[in-house]
Motif scaffolding. Structure first.
Motif, short mmCIF file in Angstrom:
data_model
loop_
_atom_site.label_atom_id
_atom_site.label_comp_id
_atom_site.label_asym_id
_atom_site.label_seq_id
_atom_site.Cartn_x
_atom_site.Cartn_y
_atom_site.Cartn_z
N VAL A 119 0.85 -1.19 0.00
CA VAL A 119 0.00 0.00 0.00
C VAL A 119 0.88 1.24 0.00
O VAL A 119 1.90 1.29 0.70
N CYS A 120 0.51 2.24 -0.78
CA CYS A 120 1.25 3.50 -0.78
C CYS A 120 1.10 4.17 0.58
O CYS A 120 -0.02 4.41 1.03
N PRO A 121 2.21 4.48 1.27
CA PRO A 121 2.11 5.09 2.61
C PRO A 121 1.40 6.45 2.57
O PRO A 121 0.75 6.82 3.54
N ALA A 122 1.53 7.17 1.49
CA ALA A 122 0.94 8.51 1.42
C ALA A 122 -0.56 8.47 1.17
O ALA A 122 -1.32 9.25 1.74
N HIS A 123 -1.01 7.57 0.31
CA HIS A 123 -2.41 7.59 -0.12
C HIS A 123 -3.22 6.39 0.36
O HIS A 123 -4.43 6.33 0.14
N LYS A 124 -2.56 5.42 0.99
CA LYS A 124 -3.23 4.20 1.47
C LYS A 124 -3.92 3.46 0.33
O LYS A 124 -4.98 2.86 0.50
N TRP A 139 3.97 1.43 -8.16
CA TRP A 139 3.28 2.60 -8.71
C TRP A 139 1.95 2.77 -8.01
O TRP A 139 1.14 1.84 -7.94
N CYS A 140 1.72 3.98 -7.47
CA CYS A 140 0.47 4.30 -6.77
C CYS A 140 -0.43 5.11 -7.68
O CYS A 140 0.03 6.07 -8.31
N PRO A 141 -1.72 4.76 -7.77
CA PRO A 141 -2.64 5.52 -8.62
C PRO A 141 -3.09 6.84 -7.99
O PRO A 141 -3.80 7.62 -8.63
N GLY A 148 -0.93 9.67 -10.70
CA GLY A 148 -0.20 8.59 -10.02
C GLY A 148 1.25 8.95 -9.82
O GLY A 148 1.74 9.95 -10.35
N HIS A 149 1.93 8.13 -9.03
CA HIS A 149 3.33 8.42 -8.73
C HIS A 149 4.05 7.15 -8.30
O HIS A 149 3.41 6.15 -7.96
N HIS A 150 5.36 7.21 -8.29
CA HIS A 150 6.16 6.11 -7.77
C HIS A 150 6.11 6.16 -6.25
O HIS A 150 6.65 7.08 -5.65
ZN LIG Z 1 0.51 7.30 -3.39
#
Ligand SMILES: [Zn+2]
Length: 164
Positions: A119-124, A139-141, A148-150
């Protein structure tokens, strides 16, 4: 009772743990992915490489990313094309190895532990593997302004966690 009832199925090869050192490229890639697993799911056991032996002379052995007890989901990491019978060496490109292993690890963890990972720590949000010329990343959407971002390079997720 049938006299045959205690016989194991005839000639069914058991999946086995890959020989240490047999697949150095895949081992290195899995070590990186296991770092991400340990950083984000500390109670999850490290993943291992397992081999499904060939069922016939016209089939190759298949290499999988599995739980320590052998359970796994998804496709083999090697060989990808199981219709060929050639004894293919493992890929030499580290990015290819990392992509294959990260995708297989994600499938095994998500299917067998019933949770989204990583899970992306910033966006969950659940991430997926993306490979480009520079790196192999989760890759986070999220972050809709940029599409999205890495979230992290594969193997470096621990550096993105809060407090690190
Ligand atoms: Zn993210």
């Amino acid at each position: 009772m049938s006299p045959f009832s205690h016989h194991p199925p005839a000639h069914t090869p058991e999946p086995r743990r890959a020989e240490p050192g047999a697949w150095p490229g895949f081992e290195k890639a899995l070590a990186a992915v296991n770092q991400d697993l340990a950083a984000t799911l500390p109670d999850h056991p490290p993943l291992v490489l397992t081999v499904d032996p060939a069922h016939g002379s016209d089939e190759p052995d298949r290499l999988y990313v599995a739980l320590p007890d052998g359970r796994r989901q998804g496709n083999p990491v090697h060989p990808q094309d199981t219709t060929t019978n050639s004894a293919e060496p493992e890929p030499t490109d580290p990015a290819t190895l990392l992509t294959l292993v990260a995708e297989a690890a994600q499938e095994t963890v998500m299917e067998l532990s019933w949770q989204v990972w990583p899970v992306c720590p910033a966006h969950k949000l659940g991430t997926h593997v993306r490979s480009d010329a520079e790196a192999v990343t989760w890759w986070c959407p999220g972050g809709t302004e940029t599409g999205g971002h890495h979230a992290s390079q594969v193997g470096e997720l621990s550096g993105t966690l809060p407090g690190k």
